[in-house]
Design a protein around this motif. Sequence first.
Motif, PDB file in Angstrom:
ATOM      1  N   LEU A 136       0.803  -1.217   0.000  1.00  0.00           N
ATOM      2  CA  LEU A 136       0.000   0.000   0.000  1.00  0.00           C
ATOM      3  C   LEU A 136       0.837   1.268   0.000  1.00  0.00           C
ATOM      4  N   SER A 137       2.144   1.146  -0.151  1.00  0.00           N
ATOM      5  CA  SER A 137       2.979   2.352  -0.227  1.00  0.00           C
ATOM      6  C   SER A 137       2.558   3.171  -1.443  1.00  0.00           C
ATOM      7  N   ALA A 138       2.567   4.490  -1.315  1.00  0.00           N
ATOM      8  CA  ALA A 138       2.065   5.344  -2.390  1.00  0.00           C
ATOM      9  C   ALA A 138       2.669   6.732  -2.266  1.00  0.00           C
ATOM     10  N   ASP A 139       2.637   7.453  -3.390  1.00  0.00           N
ATOM     11  CA  ASP A 139       3.034   8.855  -3.406  1.00  0.00           C
ATOM     12  C   ASP A 139       1.839   9.769  -3.172  1.00  0.00           C
ATOM     13  N   VAL A 140       0.665   9.322  -3.592  1.00  0.00           N
ATOM     14  CA  VAL A 140      -0.575  10.077  -3.414  1.00  0.00           C
ATOM     15  C   VAL A 140      -1.682   9.073  -3.120  1.00  0.00           C
ATOM     16  N   VAL A 141      -2.582   9.443  -2.206  1.00  0.00           N
ATOM     17  CA  VAL A 141      -3.761   8.640  -1.912  1.00  0.00           C
ATOM     18  C   VAL A 141      -4.986   9.412  -2.389  1.00  0.00           C
ATOM     19  N   MET A 142      -5.900   8.720  -3.047  1.00  0.00           N
ATOM     20  CA  MET A 142      -7.178   9.327  -3.423  1.00  0.00           C
ATOM     21  C   MET A 142      -8.296   8.598  -2.694  1.00  0.00           C
ATOM     22  N   VAL A 143      -9.083   9.335  -1.933  1.00  0.00           N
ATOM     23  CA  VAL A 143     -10.265   8.792  -1.275  1.00  0.00           C
ATOM     24  C   VAL A 143     -11.466   9.053  -2.174  1.00  0.00           C
ATOM     25  N   SER A 144     -12.139   7.984  -2.577  1.00  0.00           N
ATOM     26  CA  SER A 144     -13.338   8.119  -3.405  1.00  0.00           C
ATOM     27  C   SER A 144     -14.548   7.650  -2.609  1.00  0.00           C
ATOM     28  N   ASP A 145     -14.949   8.497  -1.692  1.00  0.00           N
ATOM     29  CA  ASP A 145     -16.131   8.254  -0.875  1.00  0.00           C
ATOM     30  C   ASP A 145     -16.684   9.614  -0.458  1.00  0.00           C
ATOM     31  N   THR A 146     -16.823  10.504  -1.443  1.00  0.00           N
ATOM     32  CA  THR A 146     -17.221  11.882  -1.170  1.00  0.00           C
ATOM     33  C   THR A 146     -18.254  12.336  -2.186  1.00  0.00           C
ATOM     34  N   MET A 147     -18.727  13.568  -1.984  1.00  0.00           N
ATOM     35  CA  MET A 147     -19.793  14.109  -2.826  1.00  0.00           C
ATOM     36  C   MET A 147     -19.319  15.308  -3.631  1.00  0.00           C
ATOM     37  N   ARG A 197      -7.362  20.664 -12.339  1.00  0.00           N
ATOM     38  CA  ARG A 197      -7.295  20.773 -13.801  1.00  0.00           C
ATOM     39  C   ARG A 197      -8.118  19.673 -14.464  1.00  0.00           C
ATOM     40  N   ALA A 198      -8.016  18.464 -13.937  1.00  0.00           N
ATOM     41  CA  ALA A 198      -8.721  17.327 -14.535  1.00  0.00           C
ATOM     42  C   ALA A 198     -10.238  17.513 -14.463  1.00  0.00           C
ATOM     43  N   VAL A 199     -10.745  17.933 -13.317  1.00  0.00           N
ATOM     44  CA  VAL A 199     -12.184  18.148 -13.187  1.00  0.00           C
ATOM     45  C   VAL A 199     -12.628  19.277 -14.106  1.00  0.00           C
ATOM     46  N   GLY A 200     -11.818  20.311 -14.206  1.00  0.00           N
ATOM     47  CA  GLY A 200     -12.151  21.389 -15.130  1.00  0.00           C
ATOM     48  C   GLY A 200     -12.219  20.908 -16.573  1.00  0.00           C
ATOM     49  N   ARG A 201     -11.301  20.039 -16.964  1.00  0.00           N
ATOM     50  CA  ARG A 201     -11.330  19.491 -18.324  1.00  0.00           C
ATOM     51  C   ARG A 201     -12.591  18.667 -18.550  1.00  0.00           C
ATOM     52  N   ALA A 202     -12.967  17.867 -17.566  1.00  0.00           N
ATOM     53  CA  ALA A 202     -14.137  16.999 -17.715  1.00  0.00           C
ATOM     54  C   ALA A 202     -15.423  17.811 -17.846  1.00  0.00           C
ATOM     55  N   TYR A 203     -15.529  18.872 -17.067  1.00  0.00           N
ATOM     56  CA  TYR A 203     -16.750  19.668 -17.060  1.00  0.00           C
ATOM     57  C   TYR A 203     -16.738  20.785 -18.106  1.00  0.00           C
ATOM     58  N   GLY A 204     -15.562  21.156 -18.588  1.00  0.00           N
ATOM     59  CA  GLY A 204     -15.476  22.243 -19.550  1.00  0.00           C
ATOM     60  C   GLY A 204     -15.499  23.619 -18.931  1.00  0.00           C
ATOM     61  N   SER A 205     -15.294  23.710 -17.617  1.00  0.00           N
ATOM     62  CA  SER A 205     -15.231  25.009 -16.937  1.00  0.00           C
ATOM     63  C   SER A 205     -14.403  24.853 -15.677  1.00  0.00           C
ATOM     64  N   PRO A 206     -13.812  25.953 -15.173  1.00  0.00           N
ATOM     65  CA  PRO A 206     -12.914  25.844 -14.019  1.00  0.00           C
ATOM     66  C   PRO A 206     -13.603  25.257 -12.792  1.00  0.00           C
ATOM     67  N   ALA A 207     -12.845  24.474 -12.042  1.00  0.00           N
ATOM     68  CA  ALA A 207     -13.367  23.847 -10.821  1.00  0.00           C
ATOM     69  C   ALA A 207     -12.970  24.662  -9.605  1.00  0.00           C
ATOM     70  N   ARG A 208     -13.863  24.733  -8.634  1.00  0.00           N
ATOM     71  CA  ARG A 208     -13.571  25.379  -7.355  1.00  0.00           C
ATOM     72  C   ARG A 208     -13.358  24.300  -6.289  1.00  0.00           C
ATOM     73  N   LEU A 209     -12.929  24.728  -5.121  1.00  0.00           N
ATOM     74  CA  LEU A 209     -12.725  23.817  -4.001  1.00  0.00           C
ATOM     75  C   LEU A 209     -13.940  23.830  -3.082  1.00  0.00           C
ATOM     76  N   ILE A 210     -14.277  22.658  -2.557  1.00  0.00           N
ATOM     77  CA  ILE A 210     -15.317  22.533  -1.547  1.00  0.00           C
ATOM     78  C   ILE A 210     -14.804  21.602  -0.460  1.00  0.00           C
ATOM     79  N   GLY A 211     -15.629  21.344   0.540  1.00  0.00           N
ATOM     80  CA  GLY A 211     -15.329  20.340   1.538  1.00  0.00           C
ATOM     81  C   GLY A 211     -16.402  19.273   1.521  1.00  0.00           C
ATOM     82  N   ASN A 212     -16.297  18.315   2.428  1.00  0.00           N
ATOM     83  CA  ASN A 212     -17.342  17.322   2.619  1.00  0.00           C
ATOM     84  C   ASN A 212     -17.663  17.239   4.096  1.00  0.00           C
ATOM     85  N   GLY A 213     -18.959  17.148   4.388  1.00  0.00           N
ATOM     86  CA  GLY A 213     -19.396  17.194   5.770  1.00  0.00           C
ATOM     87  C   GLY A 213     -19.183  15.919   6.547  1.00  0.00           C
ATOM     88  N   GLY A 214     -19.046  14.796   5.847  1.00  0.00           N
ATOM     89  CA  GLY A 214     -18.885  13.524   6.520  1.00  0.00           C
ATOM     90  C   GLY A 214     -17.442  13.194   6.796  1.00  0.00           C
TER      91      GLY A 214
END
Length: 461
Positions: free
Chosen positions: A175-186, A386-403
């Motif tokens: 499980l060693s890694a340079d970056v971790v991505m958590v995919s359990d968010t909204m 950048r990736a999310v902006g490319r997918a949506y076709g417009s700049p992405a902003r930052l948010i948080g998640n409540g959980g």
Amino acid sequence: MSAARPGPLRDAPTGPLALDALAEWVGIPSVSAEPGQSDDVRRSARWLADRLGEGPFPRAEVWETDGLPAVYGCLPAADPGAPVLLVYSHHDVHVVDGSEWRVTRPFRPLRRDGRLYGRGASDAKGQVMAHLAAVEGLLARGSAPAVTLKYLIEGEEEVGSVHLADLLAEHADDLSADVVMVSDTMLWSVREPAVCAAVRGSVTASLTVRGAERDLHSGAVSGAAADAALELCRVLGLLTDASGRVALPGFYDAVAGPGPALRASLDSLPFDPPRWLAGTGTFRAEGEDGFTAPERLWTRPAVEVSRLTAGRADAPSLGLIPAVAGADLLLRLVPDQRADEVAAGLRAWLAGRRRPGYRYELEVPPTVSDPYRTPEDHPALAALVRAVGRAYGSPARLIGNGGAAPAAQLARACDAPVVFFGTGLPDDGWHGPDESASVEALRLGVRALAAFLEELPAGLA
């Protein structure tokens, strides 16, 4: 934060999102909180491991624990020195009350009006399938990921990830890694591209109050005997003050405000209160005075009562005063609060509010979760924006998640920063009846994840 750059990805093929396969997986009732369904959780793990192994992952395994199994997959990059991305999610699902479901049965998936209904369709089997579709799409285009991909999909997230620490220790090398991505968010919405950059932590607790040896007949003792339910309500009423702030001493001492990028995003976020109320099904926005609903959700701590019990729920009260009353509490934490310190503060707070003639018991399970915030200057976060902006076709902003998510635990175990990406929406009905996933959100997620796998190596160079 770097602005999104335009690209052709939005209209490029990224591989089909296998909705039929997702529906098949959702049909497995992998409810981790029900001991009688442990075999279904194991069946879910085997289903995913087989899916990974039949696809591009040369290594796909079911990892047993002392509880319920996790799934591990690894797709090495051609370059042995390439960065490593570890993706975390879960395949177990929340408990269900089938009598509350109206669109379909919990484990009989149904597509309707652009949604896939079924327990786990959004939280979080749909998110895992979006990852697989992104990888398969890149490979179909002859564009193998330039990072080594590792997946850790656990089977106990909905019961507090009770054996995650054991998995992380036992399989540290894998499980060693340079970056971790958590995919359990909204997401915020399918119209407003956004990247989660912070999650709240949590402390759960059970408070029990006893006022008598047994239930008492009201006609014999009313007005003179202790009432456990009323005493419990008195104590719960002291948890917050008139301004909506949590009343534990020192609770806010370590609360840090949002970083400048998240602060700027919050200030510009389009928020429609009536639409939010309708989408979430709540009647009124509550919380700490002086903060907007998004600020309360993502940047401020809170306390909730998630369950109340007193008397018999399966029969008329029969004029009885219950001897015992209980409440399950959930405290949501933000950086830089620590879950262990908050738990200790809760115990100290209760000790000063006991009254003679009652017995109080407070249980705090060890499966607490610290909050986590992605470093705003980390290149992996910039690559994801950048990736999310490319997918949506417009700049992405930052948010948080409540959980809560085990982000801080993963960051410590892997000694790596954590980024977040999910395809859930506030109106997906997580943990409630008629949970569903937006097919559009899933497909946009596939595009964003494919773009992230292209952006990430350059971001870490």
